[in-house]
Design a protein around this motif. Structure first.
Motif, PDB file in Angstrom:
ATOM      1  N   THR A   1      -2.982   0.994  -3.774  1.00  0.00           N
ATOM      2  CA  THR A   1      -1.772   0.342  -4.276  1.00  0.00           C
ATOM      3  C   THR A   1      -1.431   0.848  -5.671  1.00  0.00           C
TER       4      THR A   1
ATOM      5  N   PRO B   1      -7.629  -1.010   1.614  1.00  0.00           N
ATOM      6  CA  PRO B   1      -6.864  -1.664   2.678  1.00  0.00           C
ATOM      7  C   PRO B   1      -7.697  -1.861   3.941  1.00  0.00           C
TER       8      PRO B   1
ATOM      9  N   TRP C   1       0.844  -1.190   0.000  1.00  0.00           N
ATOM     10  CA  TRP C   1       0.000   0.000   0.000  1.00  0.00           C
ATOM     11  C   TRP C   1       0.882   1.243   0.000  1.00  0.00           C
TER      12      TRP C   1
ATOM     13  N   PHE D   1       0.012  -5.716   0.871  1.00  0.00           N
ATOM     14  CA  PHE D   1      -1.308  -6.106   0.386  1.00  0.00           C
ATOM     15  C   PHE D   1      -1.446  -7.618   0.491  1.00  0.00           C
TER      16      PHE D   1
END
Length: 533
Positions: free
Chosen positions: A196, A181, A108, A114
């Motif tokens: 991302t 997230p 991220w 991630f």
């Protein structure tokens, strides 16, 4: 001097045929800044919560999807879907599950890794199953067939479904299907989003500027090319176009170029490169069915009969727009109904005088007339794409003794009023993020959808939504879809006035942008955008 390249794509094949031959683009150059004006002040940066490409255009590049539509293919289809955060996917037996293998080494913007847990958190958030809640959730019903999201370690996740659903891949590929997230709250995503994607948010000044900067840790090591993208917020389209012509901007806001503006650009800036065509956005009349006197179906019927669709097309688009039902007409759209079916629907008879005489008879019976008009505010969003057709609508409704007063509303206020159903009559634009009936029907016409602004509710017809959704045979599904669309128009659920067309222009130093012809929401990852310098 490079001549204006103007595309009118009716479909991918047509757009290719109409594109003049040109030399291959030079090798991409890293670095530099592209300036694209932003047409209005977005209500927030949260892609999951908003329902306008005023949010997708500036913030889609902050995020990634599991899968996405190829950014250089104009016509979105299953054939143009490619991996993104997922590296591959596989359907389970009977089409009741789909498993994604996830990309490793992705982080991220704040440096945290991630994992599959983030995927589960995202869809739990959308489905209102998790501890965090979205303030607005316009696409919740689209995912009601997802029964569970099951991580298998950090790099694999399975979506378990209640039934087969052919549209699911398209839904995952939509620009609205960003992965969020787990560790960032929905509140933060509205103003300081963490993704991302190839760009990070550097600045979001309401009514002034949105600025994105390169994500130096992007998982695609050679992307993005640009150092930054600057988006000054310019609510006057005329001012913005003059700024583009003066080379103070490198690119217009996508799809905001109308046929008259295109003529001006061709005259004043012959070096500009432009794309023009369908966008899968329709103008429509919304009527609050719970507000008297519009709770009377006869008034709604009279309003539908008053609409002269061809006048809208000719005045606003100089003939370059399409008349249809809720689904994008062919050849740009796969699911639009045949012309012979359109003419049988309420208000679609080309004999406008006959339609309006029938409407006036209805209004007379309800006690209205030239000396006793029905007065109402016509609410709309305060940008040209909404205001201009609203003015025409007001003029046409006067033909049946409905005296409308324009009520223009800033974008955050407009969407808030729609969500609260705090309006009587409105001129609306509905964009469809994918060319598939599931998104159109469930998002805009299902009883419990947040985006069902007119509060139309037909439980029996909604059963047909489910029937077409799981039909695997395309031709059989089309017939189900056409019958549903026909009933929606005859029920005055949300009378569709026209399917819009629009354009985007940029200076020839800008490369790597493709305007999509059947969605205005999916083409703004911007990782391939670059500028000669």
């Amino acid at each position: 001097m490079r001549l204006l390249t103007c595309l009118f794509p009716a479909a991918l094949a047509a757009s290719v045929a109409l594109t003049p031959a040109r030399a291959a683009d030079p090798t991409p150059q890293p670095g530099g800044t592209v300036r694209i004006y932003q047409r209005d002040n977005p209500a927030s940066a949260s892609i999951l919560e908003e329902a306008t490409y005023s949010t997708n255009v500036p913030f889609m590049s902050v995020f990634n999807n599991l899968i996405r539509y190829k950014q250089d293919v104009p016509q979105n289809s299953d054939a143009s879907i490619e991996p993104e955060l997922a590296t591959s996917w596989a359907w389970g037996p009977g089409g009741t599950s789909i498993t994604f293998k996830l990309r490793e080494g992705v982080t991220w913007h704040d440096g945290k890794p991630f994992t599959a847990r983030d995927v589960k958190c995202t869809w739990d958030l959308i489905q209102d199953k998790g501890p965090e809640k979205l303030r607005k959730n316009p696409r919740k019903l689209l995912w009601s067939n997802v029964q569970d999201v099951v991580p298998n370690g950090d790099h694999e996740v399975t979506f378990k479904l209640g039934r087969p659903q052919p549209s699911l891949l398209a839904m995952f590929a939509s620009g609205y299907s960003a992965v969020y997230p787990c560790h960032v709250t929905p509140a933060q995503q509205r103003t300081r989003p963490i993704g991302t994607g190839p760009f990070k948010l550097a600045e979001f000044k309401q009514n002034e500027m949105i600025r994105l900067v390169r994500n130096e840790h992007y998982w695609k090591k050679d992307r993005p090319y640009l150092d930054s993208i600057e988006m000054p917020i310019m609510t006057s389209r005329a001012t913005a176009m003059l700024a583009f012509q003066a080379h103070k901007l490198d690119m217009t806001f996508p799809l905001e170029v109308t046929p008259p503006i295109l003529r001006d650009i061709r005259k004043e800036v012959p070096a500009a490169v432009c794309a023009f065509g369908s966008m899968n956005v329709n103008s429509n009349l919304i009527v609050n069915r719970d507000k008297p006197p519009f709770d009377n179906p006869e008034i709604r019927k009279a309003m539908a009969l008053a609409i002269d669709r061809k006048a809208f097309v000719d005045i606003l688009f100089e003939g370059k727009a399409e008349i249809g039902g809720a689904l994008l007409p062919a050849p740009n759209g796969v699911w639009g109904m045949p012309d012979d079916m359109k003419k049988t629907m309420l208000g679609y008879d080309p004999d406008v005088a006959k339609n309006r005489e029938q409407a006036r008879e209805i209004m007379k019976k309800l006690g209205y007339g030239p000396d006793h008009p029905l007065k109402v505010k016509i609410s709309t969003r305060n940008i040209p794409a909404y205001r201009d057709p609203a003015v025409i609508l007001i003029d046409q409704l006067r033909e049946i003794w409905i005296d409308g007063e324009l009520e223009p509303l800033d974008t955050p206020v407009w969407f808030a009023k729609l969500a609260r159903k705090d309006y009587a009559v409105g001129m609306n634009l509905t964009g469809n993020s994918i060319d598939d009936p599931d998104q159109t029907f469930y998002e805009n016409f299902a009883c419990k959808s947040e985006r069902n602004y007119s509060q139309y509710c037909n439980p029996e017809l909604e059963k047909q939504f489910d029937a077409q959704s799981q039909e695997m045979d395309v031709e059989k599904r089309k017939k189900l879809v056409w019958a549903i669309d026909q009933q929606l128009q005859n029920d005055v659920a949300r009378p569709i006035i026209l399917h819009m067309e629009g354009g985007t222009c940029w200076w020839p130093q800008v490369h790597g942008f493709t305007q999509m012809v059947n969605s205005s929401y999916n083409g703004y990852r911007f990782e391939d955008l670059w500028i000669e310098h």
